[in-house]
Design a protein around this motif. Structure first.
Motif, PDB file in Angstrom:
ATOM      1  N   ASN A 281      44.582  40.608  39.539  1.00  0.00           N
ATOM      2  CA  ASN A 281      45.529  41.416  39.320  1.00  0.00           C
ATOM      3  C   ASN A 281      46.648  40.946  38.534  1.00  0.00           C
ATOM      4  O   ASN A 281      47.322  41.926  37.634  1.00  0.00           O
ATOM      5  CB  ASN A 281      46.241  42.175  40.484  1.00  0.00           C
ATOM      6  N   TRP A 282      46.987  39.742  38.191  1.00  0.00           N
ATOM      7  CA  TRP A 282      48.089  39.077  37.676  1.00  0.00           C
ATOM      8  C   TRP A 282      47.450  38.347  36.379  1.00  0.00           C
ATOM      9  O   TRP A 282      48.294  37.707  35.661  1.00  0.00           O
ATOM     10  CB  TRP A 282      49.078  38.255  38.441  1.00  0.00           C
ATOM     11  N   ILE A 283      46.157  38.056  36.055  1.00  0.00           N
ATOM     12  CA  ILE A 283      45.561  37.241  35.342  1.00  0.00           C
ATOM     13  C   ILE A 283      46.033  37.911  33.638  1.00  0.00           C
ATOM     14  O   ILE A 283      46.818  36.983  32.891  1.00  0.00           O
ATOM     15  CB  ILE A 283      44.214  37.255  35.218  1.00  0.00           C
ATOM     16  N   THR A 284      46.076  39.129  33.671  1.00  0.00           N
ATOM     17  CA  THR A 284      46.205  39.736  32.417  1.00  0.00           C
ATOM     18  C   THR A 284      47.938  39.682  32.081  1.00  0.00           C
ATOM     19  O   THR A 284      48.253  39.932  30.955  1.00  0.00           O
ATOM     20  CB  THR A 284      45.817  40.954  32.356  1.00  0.00           C
ATOM     21  N   ARG A 285      48.665  39.581  33.158  1.00  0.00           N
ATOM     22  CA  ARG A 285      50.176  39.637  32.960  1.00  0.00           C
ATOM     23  C   ARG A 285      50.847  38.365  33.250  1.00  0.00           C
ATOM     24  O   ARG A 285      51.918  38.314  33.472  1.00  0.00           O
ATOM     25  CB  ARG A 285      50.394  40.643  34.023  1.00  0.00           C
ATOM     26  N   ALA A 286      50.162  37.105  33.263  1.00  0.00           N
ATOM     27  CA  ALA A 286      50.546  35.978  33.722  1.00  0.00           C
ATOM     28  C   ALA A 286      51.645  35.515  32.366  1.00  0.00           C
ATOM     29  O   ALA A 286      51.532  36.002  31.303  1.00  0.00           O
ATOM     30  CB  ALA A 286      49.848  34.989  33.697  1.00  0.00           C
TER      31      ALA A 286
ATOM     32  N   ARG B 249      50.204  29.355  32.327  1.00  0.00           N
ATOM     33  CA  ARG B 249      50.042  29.871  33.982  1.00  0.00           C
ATOM     34  C   ARG B 249      49.003  30.865  33.885  1.00  0.00           C
ATOM     35  O   ARG B 249      48.053  30.947  34.878  1.00  0.00           O
ATOM     36  CB  ARG B 249      51.576  30.682  34.294  1.00  0.00           C
ATOM     37  N   LYS B 250      48.639  31.453  32.901  1.00  0.00           N
ATOM     38  CA  LYS B 250      47.442  32.286  32.751  1.00  0.00           C
ATOM     39  C   LYS B 250      46.335  31.370  32.966  1.00  0.00           C
ATOM     40  O   LYS B 250      45.197  31.853  33.749  1.00  0.00           O
ATOM     41  CB  LYS B 250      47.383  32.921  31.239  1.00  0.00           C
ATOM     42  N   SER B 251      46.163  30.387  32.385  1.00  0.00           N
ATOM     43  CA  SER B 251      44.910  29.442  32.318  1.00  0.00           C
ATOM     44  C   SER B 251      44.793  28.990  33.769  1.00  0.00           C
ATOM     45  O   SER B 251      43.591  28.945  34.274  1.00  0.00           O
ATOM     46  CB  SER B 251      45.394  28.523  31.371  1.00  0.00           C
TER      47      SER B 251
ATOM     48  N   LEU C  35      43.633  31.873  36.009  1.00  0.00           N
ATOM     49  CA  LEU C  35      42.251  32.353  35.838  1.00  0.00           C
ATOM     50  C   LEU C  35      41.434  31.267  36.206  1.00  0.00           C
ATOM     51  O   LEU C  35      40.363  31.315  37.138  1.00  0.00           O
ATOM     52  CB  LEU C  35      42.175  32.451  34.463  1.00  0.00           C
TER      53      LEU C  35
END
Lengths: 313, 249, 249, 313
Positions: free
Chosen positions: D56-61, D66-68, D71
């Motif tokens: 739920n937070w991958i697209t909003r990291a 942090r996104k990497s 994921l």
């Protein structure tokens, strides 16, 4: 028979020439009826599809007040669609058939709505420029020969001028705001200027129906006349806002008391008309989806009304 | 005063979020007339939300504006009920969500308009007329869908099944509401619940739908424990204000 | 240098946006193994995007970081190709989008890795190995779907119909790319196009799918004229950075 | 016959008592097999469903790094799911059947994933607390009696500790950051603390299967033992971060050399177990949707493989 029909047609044209309104029950030539249905339904479809580009920013409007104004505006467009579908229905067209023609791609709508809205400034630009162009196109229609259409246009034009002022006000706020806001306004103008000039239709030389439409007083100015009028009106407004019209050739022509301006990219115009605009597929698909996904709702409403009727009987 | 501020904010958030959801339909409704109706209700709720936010800002007295309150708080600070933030789903889900809310909203406003807080009463008095129209509209659709076709009945039942569990929160007082009830600012919710139940019963009977029984009720919105939907909604709603803080639009 | 900055940014934006789209599948894929594969490709593209952003920041030399470039530019400033921002749709749409991009990406990187710009060549050399895997994966799925069931064929054809019009932009040089081509920094796209065409032809033949002909090609992403999808994507992607500018995470 | 079976069972228990691993081809009591299938598939389902709250937070990291990391973490969870489904398959369960049981609601998964992720700090809290609790539950399983399960758990635990450190690092960054960031961390801790304590299962008195599972060395500590261990481990970490554990009754008990702590809200626990967690429906629906919407993909892959096989033949 032939003599009689000629007489009817002559009488009809005489009424038009005297600016007497044609009403639904009056006799009218089939071509007049067809042309009107095509034009009014196109206009209605434009209101309907025209909800989408602005609808795209309702959920992202930058203040509660702007959100409210924008939603009310898009709602007005739905209202305009309703008036116009009703006007077309007085000519014997059914709304379902008109919508079916829209969905199949047979009927057209204004090409301007095939461009995407990419920033908040587009809400200003659409109100200011696109509604401005629409008004120029539409004000003469308040005196158009077909009564129900003319009356619908009176209501539409009144609301449109209100929308145009709101659009201008958005632009003004942006242009008087922070650097980023002014840049946003300029960027939007850059994108919308040329497509807006295309709203008046092809150059007169490429507009074969104009003559007949003017004779019937469905149309009262040629495309190029209106385009010139629009440029003359908008350039000072852009200057007032401190924005630059994206046209190198733009220049005041003292002799004609109007602006000379560059050539519209007619190749782009015809691409968009042919359905290759940046959002053409998305717009049509959105309408088709709304219609298809709403089928069960319409069926339920009908079924329930039928049950009521039977119970009442 | 702090409690009243929080309560008014809760009303404001709920109206705004529900208005937002309805506005997502704009241009995509099943019937053009219903597009208009949903935009209307959305506009009413938006107007109501603005009145509440303005009043909340005044109660708080720290110079925040309606836009500060709407655009600069994140999901865990929002106080709307869970029902309001649920996605539109199909038209049946939207109608059921709306009817559950409208029935509560209408009966609540009837009480609030005679309440001791003058300003809240004034907002309620204006809004109750709108809410009366809303609940009429959504009730009519509950009836049409329930007593329409087999498909519409199936869909409205699915929507009731999905959304009824959010109805309980409306009349379950939070700590803030309990304080305000004790102080006589808010009516007893049991009384409102009874009026809602009667209203719902009447509509559902006409719609030939059974009123759900014994449903486990979700809650949490009033204390900021939302569903995961709200974060996405706010990311959209607040994007411009977050991107360009402090500008005029 | 300015041109190179803009071009590297275009590569970065495209990789990031496509990685973002793929990451939306995470937890929702049709087969757990494919969830893993899509996350893998997304991670590769994200890593590639970061390398490009870091290099772009260096070329710009104004102290911006990779996160500044990714999180603090709005839709009209983004330079990704339109293809990358198209929604996932069903699995067939995702596969077709991916295959169109992978075929281009792989052949582009083959050229870039021997290009005159050392740093770009180094990134390309690392990425081309990943891209070779990507295009193998997406080609296999094109074949499975095209030569699978009637439904999968129907779906993959619909996806090709929807997405092919975004393939032309990949090898249509923007003004920036033309300058870089003239300066010898970028290869002639006609040559790449031919390699792509052969690659696509080979895969489509095996998939028993016709290669689309005479499709009107959309463009605009490279100069910031995007579809309406990008704004929503960025609202989500950038929400936290926009909400709390300048903080460390 | 009866004598023989008893002997088998006795032999089996003797191996367990000597900590000799049971392997797929070894004889095992039906109850042992069933219990293991239930436990391993539950664990696999937890990995699968556990992808959703963090996904739920991958697209909003908030940063590319942090996104990497996030994921990659969620991807690892998919990988854990795969190991565990494979381990369960060695006991004769099929992945399709296990998934069908998940989708029908017959099979369970860890209740913790029925809580929503509402802020970025939840990514830290889940890594730190939830993975921390998972590790306490899972480390003993690396020595569990069934070989494939134990080996899968060795890989899982290794990655989990890595995730836990990453989660702690997110919390640390927030707690050392701006006021809003620290508040975000505290708010997340407030929401997740009690649900995390519930991860160890009901109090020993209400946990009827514990005794048999311990005898089979599928389980090596009781629920309450692990819960105590967790509290003792986490409280100092929270103190280190400068966060307050939301428990008034929390207090160091010198005598037992551990913390006393408040009562878990068992009513909430059982509500969530019964499917009434805040996100229970959404989680299950997300999995069912992914499965149903992916049906045509799986069919296509099978059909294509079949065509290939026939062509090769």
């Amino acid at each position: 028979m032939e003599t009689l029909e000629l007489t009817q047609e002559e009488q009809f044209q005489a009424r038009i020439d005297e600016d007497i309104r044609i009403e639904p029950k009056d006799w009218m030539p089939e071509a007049y009826r067809k042309t009107l249905i095509r034009q009014i339904s196109q206009h209605a479809h434009s209101e309907l599809v025209g909800m989408l580009p602005e609808g795209n920013w309702i959920t992202r409007a930058p203040s509660l007040k702007r959100k409210s104004i924008l939603l009310a505006k898009v709602q007005d467009e739905a209202g305009h669609g309703l008036y116009l579908y009703s006007a077309a229905e007085t000519l014997g067209a059914s709304r379902d058939q008109m919508l079916a023609d829209l969905h199949s791609g047979k009927a057209k709508y204004s090409s301007i709505f095939n461009y995407p809205t990419l920033s908040w400034a587009d809400m200003g630009t659409i109100g200011w420029l696109v509604d401005g162009a629409a008004i120029l196109n539409q004000v003469p229609l308040c005196r158009t020969s077909y009564g129900p259409y003319a009356r619908a246009m009176v209501r539409v034009c009144k609301e449109e001028s209100f929308h145009q002022r709101q659009g201008f006000e958005i632009m003004q706020t942006l242009c008087e705001g922070a650097t980023e806001q002014k840049a946003m306004a300029q960027e939007a103008l850059n994108r919308w200027w040329w497509p807006t000039l295309m709203m008046f239709g092809p150059a007169d030389a490429d507009s074969p129906n104009t003559e007949q439409s003017m004779k019937w007083r469905i149309k009262r100015f040629t495309n190029d006349e209106l385009r010139q009028k629009f440029v003359d009106m908008m350039v000072p407004q852009a200057e007032f806002l401190g924005l630059t019209v994206p046209d190198d050739k733009l220049q005041w022509n003292e002799a004609k008391q109007g602006y000379d301006f560059g050539d519209v990219d007619w190749a782009e115009f015809w691409d968009v008309v042919k359905g290759n605009g940046p959002c053409s597929r998305e717009r049509l698909q959105a309408r088709v989806d709304a219609w298809d996904q709403g089928a069960w709702v319409r069926e339920a409403a009908l079924a329930h009304a039928e049950k009521r009727k039977q119970r009442a009987a | 005063r702090q409690q009243l501020f929080e309560y008014v904010l809760q009303l404001a958030d709920t109206s705004l979020i529900l208005a937002h959801r309805l506005s997502e339909w704009c241009g995509h409704g099943p019937i053009l007339e219903q597009d208009l109706a949903m935009a209307n209700i959305s506009l009413d709720l938006l107007g109501e939300a603005r009145s509440y936010y303005q009043y909340a800002a005044e109660l708080e007295g720290r110079g925040r504006t309606e836009d500060d309150l709407a655009y600069l708080r994140n999901a865990v600070e929002y106080r709307n009920v869970l029902l309001a933030e649920q996605p539109n789903g199909d038209f049946a889900h939207t109608i059921v969500r709306q009817f559950i809310y409208d029935a509560f909203h209408y009966h609540l406003l009837l009480h609030l308009q005679t309440g001791p807080d003058k300003q809240l009463a004034a907002i309620a008095e204006k809004s109750v007329k709108e809410a009366a129209y809303h609940v009429k509209w959504s009730a009519e659709w509950i009836i049409r869908l329930g007593d329409g076709t087999e498909e519409s009945r199936h869909r409205v039942e699915a929507a009731i099944n999905a959304l009824w569990r959010y109805s309980g929160e409306l009349t379950t007082p939070s700590a803030t509401e309990q304080v305000l009830q004790a102080a006589g600012f808010l009516p007893d919710y049991a009384a409102i619940q009874q009026q809602i139940d009667q209203h719902v019963e009447r509509v559902f009977v006409e719609a030939t739908l059974p009123v759900p029984q014994g449903v486990f009720m979700q809650k949490g919105g009033k204390i900021g424990r939302h569903s995961e939907h709200l974060g996405y909604l706010l990311a959209e709603l607040q994007y411009l204000q977050r991107t360009y803080p402090g500008l005029q639009w």
